[in-house]
Design a protein around this motif. Sequence first.
Motif, PDB file in Angstrom:
ATOM      1  N   GLY A 180      10.946 -10.348  10.237  1.00 12.36           N
ATOM      2  CA  GLY A 180      11.974 -10.612   9.244  1.00 12.36           C
ATOM      3  C   GLY A 180      12.787 -11.869   9.467  1.00 12.36           C
ATOM      4  N   TYR A 181      12.437 -12.658  10.486  1.00 12.08           N
ATOM      5  CA  TYR A 181      13.194 -13.875  10.778  1.00 12.08           C
ATOM      6  C   TYR A 181      12.546 -15.063  10.052  1.00 12.08           C
ATOM      7  N   HIS A 182      12.793 -15.139   8.759  1.00 14.67           N
ATOM      8  CA  HIS A 182      12.125 -16.142   7.929  1.00 14.67           C
ATOM      9  C   HIS A 182      12.742 -17.527   8.055  1.00 14.67           C
ATOM     10  N   ARG A 183      13.904 -17.617   8.692  1.00 15.05           N
ATOM     11  CA  ARG A 183      14.572 -18.915   8.861  1.00 15.05           C
ATOM     12  C   ARG A 183      14.733 -19.286  10.323  1.00 15.05           C
ATOM     13  N   ALA A 184      13.923 -18.705  11.186  1.00 21.62           N
ATOM     14  CA  ALA A 184      14.004 -18.992  12.615  1.00 21.62           C
ATOM     15  C   ALA A 184      13.864 -20.489  12.882  1.00 21.62           C
ATOM     16  N   LEU A 185      14.503 -20.943  13.960  1.00 18.41           N
ATOM     17  CA  LEU A 185      14.469 -22.350  14.345  1.00 18.41           C
ATOM     18  C   LEU A 185      13.545 -22.547  15.535  1.00 18.41           C
ATOM     19  N   PHE A 186      13.015 -23.770  15.653  1.00 16.69           N
ATOM     20  CA  PHE A 186      12.164 -24.129  16.789  1.00 16.69           C
ATOM     21  C   PHE A 186      12.918 -25.173  17.615  1.00 16.69           C
ATOM     22  N   ILE A 187      13.130 -24.894  18.915  1.00 16.77           N
ATOM     23  CA  ILE A 187      13.931 -25.745  19.791  1.00 16.77           C
ATOM     24  C   ILE A 187      13.014 -26.418  20.816  1.00 16.77           C
ATOM     25  N   ALA A 188      13.066 -27.757  20.871  1.00 16.07           N
ATOM     26  CA  ALA A 188      12.213 -28.514  21.796  1.00 16.07           C
ATOM     27  C   ALA A 188      12.992 -29.699  22.358  1.00 16.07           C
ATOM     28  N   GLU A 189      12.446 -30.298  23.423  1.00 17.60           N
ATOM     29  CA  GLU A 189      13.070 -31.485  24.014  1.00 17.60           C
ATOM     30  C   GLU A 189      12.422 -32.771  23.523  1.00 17.60           C
ATOM     31  N   ARG A 217      14.292 -27.521  10.602  1.00 18.54           N
ATOM     32  CA  ARG A 217      14.242 -26.340  11.467  1.00 18.54           C
ATOM     33  C   ARG A 217      13.647 -26.660  12.837  1.00 18.54           C
ATOM     34  N   LEU A 218      13.235 -27.901  13.046  1.00 21.00           N
ATOM     35  CA  LEU A 218      12.860 -28.386  14.374  1.00 21.00           C
ATOM     36  C   LEU A 218      14.088 -29.046  14.990  1.00 21.00           C
ATOM     37  N   ILE A 219      14.620 -28.449  16.029  1.00 25.54           N
ATOM     38  CA  ILE A 219      15.814 -28.957  16.698  1.00 25.54           C
ATOM     39  C   ILE A 219      15.395 -29.604  18.015  1.00 25.54           C
ATOM     40  N   ALA A 244      17.225 -16.022  15.081  1.00 21.07           N
ATOM     41  CA  ALA A 244      16.033 -16.099  15.944  1.00 21.07           C
ATOM     42  C   ALA A 244      15.721 -17.549  16.296  1.00 21.07           C
ATOM     43  N   LEU A 245      15.356 -17.758  17.578  1.00 21.20           N
ATOM     44  CA  LEU A 245      15.031 -19.093  18.074  1.00 21.20           C
ATOM     45  C   LEU A 245      13.728 -19.052  18.848  1.00 21.20           C
ATOM     46  N   ALA A 246      12.863 -20.011  18.582  1.00 26.42           N
ATOM     47  CA  ALA A 246      11.624 -20.175  19.355  1.00 26.42           C
ATOM     48  C   ALA A 246      11.761 -21.446  20.178  1.00 26.42           C
ATOM     49  N   PHE A 247      11.549 -21.354  21.475  1.00 29.58           N
ATOM     50  CA  PHE A 247      11.677 -22.499  22.371  1.00 29.58           C
ATOM     51  C   PHE A 247      10.303 -22.996  22.802  1.00 29.58           C
ATOM     52  N   SER A 248      10.220 -24.295  23.057  1.00 30.73           N
ATOM     53  CA  SER A 248       8.938 -24.885  23.459  1.00 30.73           C
ATOM     54  C   SER A 248       8.643 -24.684  24.935  1.00 30.73           C
ATOM     55  N   SER A 249       9.572 -24.054  25.668  1.00 34.71           N
ATOM     56  CA  SER A 249       9.334 -23.753  27.085  1.00 34.71           C
ATOM     57  C   SER A 249      10.152 -22.542  27.494  1.00 34.71           C
ATOM     58  N   ASP A 250       9.704 -21.841  28.502  1.00 30.74           N
ATOM     59  CA  ASP A 250      10.473 -20.724  29.044  1.00 30.74           C
ATOM     60  C   ASP A 250      11.775 -21.204  29.660  1.00 30.74           C
ATOM     61  N   TYR A 251      11.736 -22.380  30.287  1.00 32.08           N
ATOM     62  CA  TYR A 251      12.952 -22.912  30.900  1.00 32.08           C
ATOM     63  C   TYR A 251      14.056 -23.016  29.847  1.00 32.08           C
ATOM     64  N   ILE A 265      27.431 -13.443  23.652  1.00 29.14           N
ATOM     65  CA  ILE A 265      26.463 -13.218  22.570  1.00 29.14           C
ATOM     66  C   ILE A 265      25.271 -12.435  23.122  1.00 29.14           C
ATOM     67  N   LYS A 266      24.908 -11.363  22.463  1.00 32.97           N
ATOM     68  CA  LYS A 266      23.882 -10.472  22.982  1.00 32.97           C
ATOM     69  C   LYS A 266      22.493 -10.849  22.476  1.00 32.97           C
ATOM     70  N   VAL A 267      21.548 -10.913  23.431  1.00 29.45           N
ATOM     71  CA  VAL A 267      20.124 -11.116  23.140  1.00 29.45           C
ATOM     72  C   VAL A 267      19.427  -9.791  23.435  1.00 29.45           C
ATOM     73  N   PRO A 268      18.701  -9.206  22.478  1.00 33.14           N
ATOM     74  CA  PRO A 268      18.317  -9.760  21.179  1.00 33.14           C
ATOM     75  C   PRO A 268      19.154  -9.255  19.995  1.00 33.14           C
ATOM     76  N   ASP A 269      20.225  -8.492  20.270  1.00 25.65           N
ATOM     77  CA  ASP A 269      20.963  -7.861  19.172  1.00 25.65           C
ATOM     78  C   ASP A 269      21.507  -8.873  18.175  1.00 25.65           C
ATOM     79  N   GLN A 270      22.018  -9.997  18.681  1.00 24.92           N
ATOM     80  CA  GLN A 270      22.575 -11.016  17.786  1.00 24.92           C
ATOM     81  C   GLN A 270      21.629 -12.203  17.582  1.00 24.92           C
ATOM     82  N   ILE A 271      20.900 -12.568  18.634  1.00 26.55           N
ATOM     83  CA  ILE A 271      19.927 -13.664  18.546  1.00 26.55           C
ATOM     84  C   ILE A 271      18.660 -13.264  19.293  1.00 26.55           C
ATOM     85  N   SER A 272      17.530 -13.306  18.606  1.00 24.47           N
ATOM     86  CA  SER A 272      16.235 -13.064  19.246  1.00 24.47           C
ATOM     87  C   SER A 272      15.683 -14.385  19.770  1.00 24.47           C
TER      88      SER A 272
END
Length: 335
Positions: A180-189, A217-219, A244-251, A265-272
């Motif tokens: 259901g996270y249709h507007r999730a962001l992708f975070i990369a360096e 949506r690419l940050i 919801a946020l998707a990161f390009s690395s586990d770090y 801020i609670k993960v994942p209750d407020q941000i997955s």
Amino acid sequence: MIRLQDIADMAGVSRTTVSNVINGNTKRVSQETIDKITRILKEQNYVPHMGSVMLSGHGSRIIGVVLGFATAHGMQSLQDSFVGELIGTIQTEAERKGYFVMLIGGEKIEDVVDMASRWNVEGLIILGYDEERYRQLSRKLNKKMILIDAYPEGEYTFQNVGVDDYSGGYQVGEYLYSCGYHRALFIAETDKDSDSRRWNGFKQAMEKQGGFCSKSRLIVVPGEKRQRLSRYEELLPRFLEVKALAFSSDYGAIEAMNYFFDHGIKVPDQISIVGYDDNIYAEFVRPRLTTVHQDIHQKGVISLRRLHRMIEGETLKEMNIKSPVRLIKRESVKE
């Protein structure tokens, strides 16, 4: 200190035969004799004189590992778990094949040329070079080379070992969309190379239902930690909105989780949150990190084995070895 002649006497062979085995000149030596001499060398902890090995003309038995970046995530590159596991695997595999490993700082191409030439390395495994830097190096240095995670603009014309980064990004996008996270962001360096492929897969998955996933949506966040955390502070309202946020690395994912914890801020209750790599810390952090698993150990083993085949004179037909990745669902995404 044990001498070469002592090893020869123990093996019942000539001093020349022992020298040939040490230097890799074994075409006229039986496998039984090679195994016997190798066993005695290990038992006696014999260490060859490197100057003599290089002057022999039979190869230095040195593999150079070129690290093309001095920092990762704003810290020394060797502190990064991905880099550490990869280099450790190459070291272990090299030792099994009777090679030494030399770590070479590769930010300056001239330094790589100088070190590889001085020590007569037999081949290079290169991490952190793009196609242009590889071309510059190969014009100045005639050595066998394997690149790791490099992306050319067109077809592969050099040897590369990588993973299916596009598929990994797609799996993340597909999973978050299904939650259901249709507007999730992708975070990369960065917006290049592997991060770019992961973003493209993520974007494509998000758009498969006919929606639109804009590049906004690419940050791309700064590489320096303080600046990166400052950017998170600026983006926090947006993070809470999209959920919801998707990161390009586990770090990056784990660093963000710590930042959110510090700010209540609670993960994942407020941000997955989803990571990428499945490094050693992904299961240590709480909640356990949902991430994309890539086999870093396999990547190191394949790189060394393919370089060894090239050193032995084999022509490798397949230019790019792309291993599969898979999504590992744990606890950092609220379904």
